[in-house]
Structures are given as structure tokens and as C-alpha cells.
Design an enzyme around this catalytic site. Structure first.
Site, PDB file in Angstrom:
ATOM      1  N   PRO A   2       0.834  -1.200   0.000  1.00 28.10           N
ATOM      2  CA  PRO A   2       0.000   0.000   0.000  1.00 28.10           C
ATOM      3  C   PRO A   2       0.870   1.251   0.000  1.00 28.10           C
ATOM      4  CG  PRO A   2       0.010  -1.037   2.162  1.00 28.10           C
ATOM      5  CD  PRO A   2       0.694  -1.983   1.229  1.00 28.10           C
ATOM      6  N   GLU A   3       0.429   2.265  -0.735  1.00 27.55           N
ATOM      7  CA  GLU A   3       1.150   3.524  -0.800  1.00 27.55           C
ATOM      8  C   GLU A   3       0.364   4.586  -0.052  1.00 27.55           C
ATOM      9  OE1 GLU A   3       2.573   4.342  -4.809  1.00 27.55           O
ATOM     10  OE2 GLU A   3       2.527   2.214  -5.288  1.00 27.55           O
ATOM     11  N   HIS A  96      -7.583 -14.894   8.915  1.00 23.13           N
ATOM     12  CA  HIS A  96      -6.217 -14.485   9.222  1.00 23.13           C
ATOM     13  C   HIS A  96      -6.181 -13.382  10.288  1.00 23.13           C
ATOM     14  CE1 HIS A  96      -4.907 -16.942   5.877  1.00 23.13           C
ATOM     15  NE2 HIS A  96      -5.767 -16.335   5.088  1.00 23.13           N
ATOM     16  N   ARG A 117      -0.440 -12.719   5.015  1.00 25.35           N
ATOM     17  CA  ARG A 117       0.949 -13.131   4.786  1.00 25.35           C
ATOM     18  C   ARG A 117       1.857 -12.883   5.990  1.00 25.35           C
ATOM     19  NH1 ARG A 117       1.003 -10.341  -1.224  1.00 25.35           N
ATOM     20  NH2 ARG A 117      -0.590 -11.702  -2.122  1.00 25.35           N
TER      21      ARG A 117
END
Length: 289
Positions: A2-3, A96, A117
Site C-alpha cells: 500500500p502507498e 487471518h 501473509r
């Protein structure tokens, strides 16, 4: 990753739904989610319990939650797939789910950190010396971003010229300017008609000012539609995806016609990533040809 626009969308959601709330209890469900907190999950949970969350802050791609009355902040690393979600307390747990934060009020919602992740996480950090917004000391070296009112264009231009690198590398250098990643760098460079391998030493002050303007424009445009989401991993605090990917002019458009001149767009491997550009509008410098 993400930016700036994606992180700012999350920050705004947290400001609306979490700021001013007092933590009742914290549940750490996976040790990797607090690996940047050396004292471990039990210490993280104990120190956060009873604390009141201040107004969430951001510098570039980094997000933190100051704790009211303390020189301490919760730093959020979203990594590749981290999500900070505000969910009803009785909502089913996500597959998750890594950290759960419950609050003392009766609002009926809790904050969840979900990370498929496990590259991201939460950690507690002291504020940097002299910081007025609780900036965590571990990210004090990160430069201000171009949407920050205190961003100094003159200092940036001088640093850009002195860096002796190429323009895309400079845009991604978080010690020069923060918040810009691969997607928005390609978009800004396309708008500025600059090749990604253009040496920074060749950029005049007007040219670098123009490029900064395009960086701001593309980020503001992305913010207006919730950022760029290529999959379900990049979402706001309500789990909703942004849709700036529909407006991209360069990134991901290999072999598609340039929206300006019609020439097929190209993709080149670049620093374990890809760079997308128009070979006609963004002519490469001779050394990069």
C-alpha cells in the site's frame, strides 16, 4: 505494498471509528503480528490496555495511533496484506485475524488486525524527541510526504539534484520524499512525460516542481476513490476496496495504447518490480536506450 493514498484512507477511517476510545483488552493471536515489539505479545497487550487512542497520524506509508497523555504510540506496519478493520464485536473472526482490540465503551465494535501473509504487525514505540504528534522514534528518519503542509519543495529539489540517481529511484527514496511507491511513481512520471531512468541531475527546478505537482494530483485523485485495490487485500477499515485502478494511465497497461498519443505502452523489469511507460511520450535518456 500500500502507498500513501491507501494508508491515508485507513487513517481517516480509524480517526472516525477509533479516535478517543479507551482500550479494554487486547488479544494477540499470532506472535509474528507483534514481532516488532521485542517484549512480546503479553507485554504489548498489557501496556495498551486502559489507554485512550488519540487522533491517528501518518507519515508517508506509515501509520500510528498516539496514546493520549503518553509519549507512546502504536505503530502499524501493513506490509503486503495487513488490514486494520473496525468490525462488530459479534462478527465472525476472519481467517487471518492476528490481533483483536476491544474497547470499554458500548459502541459494539472492535479493531482487528488481519494479515494473510504475516509481513505486517503492530508495535509500541516511544515518540521521537521533539515530536508534537507522537511520531514513533523508529520512523523519525522518514521524510515528509508531498501532501504534508510542511513539505519543503526547495529542500527537496536541492536533495534531488545532489542525490545523483535516476528520477524513479528518487521518488521511491523514503529519506527524500515519503509515500510514493511503484504505482504512483509510474503514474506521475507518465503525466510529467519523464522516463523513469532520467538522471535527477538533469532536472531543473521548474521541472521537479512540475513533477511534484503531478505526484500530488495523482495521489489526491486516488484518495478521492479510496486508493488502488488490485485484490481484496487493500481495503479500508470497513473492508471496502478502492477503485483507482480503473483510472490508471500507465501502471499495468503493457501493450495498451497510451491515452495521450496511442503508442503501445511498454513494461520493463526494474529493481525486482516493473516500470510502465510510453516509449514516445517518455523518451529514455541515451544511456537507458
Amino acid at each position: 505494498m500500500p502507498e500513501l493514498p491507501e494508508v491515508e484512507v485507513v487513517r481517516r477511517g480509524l480517526e472516525r471509528w477509533v479516535a478517543g476510545r479507551t482500550v479494554d483488552a487486547v488479544e494477540v493471536l499470532h506472535p509474528r503480528a507483534v514481532r516488532r515489539h521485542p517484549a512480546g505479545g503479553a507485554d504489548f497487550a498489557a501496556r495498551l490496555a486502559g489507554q485512550t487512542i488519540g487522533i491517528p497520524r501518518r507519515r508517508g506509508k506509515y501509520l500510528w495511533l498516539p496514546l493520549e497523555g503518553r509519549e507512546l504510540s502504536v505503530l502499524g506496519h501493513l506490509g503486503m496484506s495487513g488490514q486494520l478493520l473496525v468490525q462488530p464485536e459479534d462478527a465472525p473472526d476472519e481467517k487471518h485475524l492476528r490481533i483483536r482490540v476491544r474497547f470499554k465503551d458500548g459502541a459494539g465494535t472492535e479493531l482487528r488486525f488481519v494479515d494473510q501473509r504475516t509481513f505486517g504487525g503492530l508495535s509500541l514505540h516511544e515518540a521521537a524527541a521533539g515530536s508534537e504528534d507522537g511520531l514513533p522514534d523508529v520512523i523519525a528518519h522518514i521524510a515528509r510526504d508531498p501532501l504534508d503542509p510542511l513539505f519543503d519543495e526547495a529542500v527537496y529539489h536541492l536533495a534531488l539534484r545532489a542525490k545523483r540517481t535516476t528520477v524513479k529511484r528518487a521518488l521511491l527514496d523514503q529519506s527524500l520524499i515519503s509515500g510514493v511507491g511503484n504505482i504512483y511513481a509510474d503514474e506521475a512520471l507518465w503525466r510529467a512525460r519523464l522516463h523513469y531512468e532520467r538522471p535527477t541531475a538533469t532536472l531543473t527546478r521548474p521541472r521537479s516542481t512540475e513533477l511534484l505537482g503531478h505526484v500530488r494530483d495523482v495521489m489526491n485523485a486516488a484518495l478521492a476513490v479510496g486508493g488502488t485495490s488490485f485484490d481484496s487485500l487493500y481495503v479500508n477499515v470497513n473492508g471496502e476496496s478502492g477503485y483507482f485502478d480503473r483510472s490508471l494511465d500507465a501502471y499495468g497497461r503493457e501493450d495498451e495504447p497510451c491515452r495521450r498519443c496511442g503508442t503501445p505502452m511498454r513494461r520493463r523489469p526494474w529493481m525486482n518490480r516493473s516500470s510502465y511507460f510510453c516509449p514516445r511520450c517518455q523518451r529514455p535518456p541515451r544511456a537507458a536506450s
